[in-house]
Design an enzyme around this catalytic site. Structure first.
Site, PDB file in Angstrom:
ATOM      1  N   HIS A   1      69.592  10.555  79.829  1.00 46.72           N
ATOM      2  CA  HIS A   1      69.246   9.282  79.191  1.00 46.72           C
ATOM      3  C   HIS A   1      69.949   9.193  77.834  1.00 46.72           C
ATOM      4  O   HIS A   1      70.614  10.119  77.387  1.00 46.72           O
ATOM      5  CB  HIS A   1      67.726   9.094  79.032  1.00 46.72           C
TER       6      HIS A   1
ATOM      7  N   CYS B   1      70.280  11.390  69.786  1.00 47.91           N
ATOM      8  CA  CYS B   1      69.852  10.824  71.075  1.00 47.91           C
ATOM      9  C   CYS B   1      70.600   9.557  71.437  1.00 47.91           C
ATOM     10  O   CYS B   1      70.468   9.050  72.550  1.00 47.91           O
ATOM     11  CB  CYS B   1      68.353  10.519  71.057  1.00 47.91           C
TER      12      CYS B   1
ATOM     13  N   HIS C   1      72.832  12.277  77.248  1.00 47.50           N
ATOM     14  CA  HIS C   1      72.509  13.700  77.262  1.00 47.50           C
ATOM     15  C   HIS C   1      71.356  13.810  78.275  1.00 47.50           C
ATOM     16  O   HIS C   1      71.102  12.846  78.998  1.00 47.50           O
ATOM     17  CB  HIS C   1      72.101  14.184  75.869  1.00 47.50           C
TER      18      HIS C   1
ATOM     19  N   HIS D   1      67.593  16.152  79.911  1.00 46.39           N
ATOM     20  CA  HIS D   1      66.471  17.075  79.719  1.00 46.39           C
ATOM     21  C   HIS D   1      65.908  17.539  81.061  1.00 46.39           C
ATOM     22  O   HIS D   1      66.043  16.861  82.075  1.00 46.39           O
ATOM     23  CB  HIS D   1      65.335  16.373  78.951  1.00 46.39           C
TER      24      HIS D   1
ATOM     25  N   ASP E   1      64.537  12.062  89.435  1.00 45.08           N
ATOM     26  CA  ASP E   1      65.139  13.397  89.435  1.00 45.08           C
ATOM     27  C   ASP E   1      66.645  13.337  89.694  1.00 45.08           C
ATOM     28  O   ASP E   1      67.095  12.713  90.655  1.00 45.08           O
ATOM     29  CB  ASP E   1      64.463  14.261  90.499  1.00 45.08           C
ATOM     30  N   HIS E   2      67.381  14.003  88.828  1.00 40.69           N
ATOM     31  CA  HIS E   2      68.850  14.024  88.909  1.00 40.69           C
ATOM     32  C   HIS E   2      69.416  12.610  88.834  1.00 40.69           C
ATOM     33  O   HIS E   2      70.385  12.274  89.510  1.00 40.69           O
ATOM     34  CB  HIS E   2      69.318  14.768  90.167  1.00 40.69           C
TER      35      HIS E   2
ATOM     36  N   GLU F   1      59.282  16.612  76.902  1.00 43.11           N
ATOM     37  CA  GLU F   1      60.713  16.320  76.912  1.00 43.11           C
ATOM     38  C   GLU F   1      61.523  17.560  76.531  1.00 43.11           C
ATOM     39  O   GLU F   1      62.546  17.852  77.131  1.00 43.11           O
ATOM     40  CB  GLU F   1      61.015  15.173  75.937  1.00 43.11           C
TER      41      GLU F   1
END
Lengths: 143, 143, 143, 143, 143, 143
Positions: free
Chosen positions: D16, D35, D41, D43, D81-82, D128
């Site tokens: 994100h 950010c 980037h 998490h 996810d991913h 996070e």
């Protein structure tokens, strides 16, 4: 069947400082940074002791963990837990309390009692903070 | 849209002892156990500071975590990290360094600066060891 | 000064199964899935017991953690550790060993001894695996 | 017997950025710091979903965790996810991907399906990084 | 470019006891302590399987982790998860369920399928509790 | 006195994808699975850098951790943290961002600066998720 490595975890909480009497305050600060604070600071240390050997065919054990735990608690945890490393611990007298020096002294203390209990001390790992730890293999260099 | 609770984690390493000058060694030992060791011991403390509020529609933030982290670091971590709580920390002078007392003093220090940064301090959690921690809600009793 | 919440962590390892004698194997499998395995399975349970109260001005303690730990160990850990919940534990006789039922039974056992020790039981949290845990506030609904 | 709170953990890894098209690069950098990196980037997010209720006398369950896990996986983990939160996730379209906004959107999605499965959504916690997480109680303010 | 070691983590929950039929209850208790409880106890086991090799220039992978995970799940996790090691698991029949013996049996099972998938099994680590784990290198003694 | 291994932990959060331009979407999906998502995903990476050596008799240190941390932060963390590995990081240009390839590139970058600081790089460990990590010993095969 072959050699296994079994590890026991124990914990202790202690105060220490990194400080040389023969150095000036400035030199101590420069080398040891915040760790040189005159009135000490402290950590929750986490200790891992690894013993190697063939599992005993009768028990499936390299070493009885209850016995290993007792050795570590008597010889390492009791002298160190809730103590000041620089002032209270006989086996650290006149030794700079760096994590490296701690594991080397612990090895000297644990090697023979573990041998007498039928095991071979293979590794000591000491975690000082979540960001740093030291491993020692009795001077061996496995990698 | 509703109230969110955002938490920032910070860490510090410090020495302390639990000890009352007006008590005998025996009384100190009986009440405080190993924590009364005269020469101190220490911990890796883990601090969680929780701020509540409505997310700002422009930023999606209850509070800017960079700002929250700076407040905690300046007012709590710097005075405590690599220090002796009983000797080195102005805001703990004459205060028994139990975890309970620590969170209460931290609340007094953090409440207003967090308010000025646009947030509302909701909770402080302080982990002393893996086996014990204290939570404080400014005196509120949510459960 | 205000109410603090102090938490003690203890651990135990136990076997159990989720199984109703008055249900068929198929019904047990359908509802309890792998947890219904006839020959049991087991977990490393992690228990957190939270006590609330005002810190004692003499000690800085809500409750003496050594005393709290002894209460938990005697009444909860010793009956459960290295045991089969369905067969070996008197206070779980005829009780389905779900995590929910476990914390409710623990509450009944711990509430009074903690009160007699000067504290007020506020919360029990029981972690069964890294993916699931239950919290209980004595029936209160804080959120 | 009383209300219990049961929690299921699930994880997802996503990219994100925090970025507003209607702000200059400088304004984005000032508010969102690192950010705001244009190319994203990411998490490893850890999600905890808590459901409250009375344990069912037949099963000992507040809610069947297998069913709860399926609801979370289908409605939250699979879409996230991913994935890239800013580009790939329908329920985050036009929403600033702050952790606060994420838990509020997740609540809207999970509340009804959990109710239909016999439970009551009580809390969502989203971690996070090891240093920050957000908790949401559907707008309630328990503390 | 050189040899890398890649590790996959999997988990399972199982019951076991340490017990020899050819020993008296007293002898079993003396050697195995609480682990000899007749009705079993259990653990959340955490398994780490390490494979070594040169990264494939086309994929950057020593071994495809999805494939490695499938091998471990099919051959180790499914037979063990939510099972009783002493009663339910074919590959542990007549084997004392010590952690040492477990990793040796797992090695025998995993070595060839991992080789056929293009990797070389290098290490198995099995965590039984937060306080003890065993490592096995196929009988090699790296330290 | 003998060789010690000291480890420093650092963290970074980054986006990446596993993707080959010279392969079809189908081939990329088949080999890289969810990691091939066109718009990237991301992780909280945890990096452990291990340095070996004899403790300096004056300091007790294998290497000054403050200096080691600065080297890692300047050369690895700053280029990677809150970045896209495939687009933003000069030392990963034209390199498939598998964990294996990452540690090999990190080794090339860290080896000499650590040597100039008086240490010997012994191991790099990179955790991508709680379920997988890679270790690299500069091509050595310790086990």
């Amino acid at each position: 069947m072959g050699t296994c490595y079994i590890t026991r975890r124990e914990t202790f909480n202690a105060a220490h400082k990194l400080w040389r009497e023969d150095w000036s305050q400035e030199k101590n600060d420069e080398v040891f940074g915040k760790c040189s604070n005159h009135n000490w600071h402290g950590h929750n240390f986490i200790l891992f002791v690894t013993v190697k050997g063939l599992p005993n065919p009768d028990t499936g054990f390299v070493i009885n963990l209850k016995e290993l735990s007792q050795i570590i608690k008597e010889l390492i945890i009791e002298p160190l837990d809730h103590k000041n490393m620089n002032l209270d611990v006989p086996f650290l007298r006149d030794i700079l309390a760096s994590t490296e020096n701690l594991v080397i002294e612990m090895w000297k203390i644990l090697e023979k009692p573990i041998y007498l209990a039928g095991g071979e001390l293979a590794k000591i790992k000491l975690i000082e903070t979540e960001n740093n730890f030291v491993e020692y293999f009795g001077g061996k260099e496995p990698f």
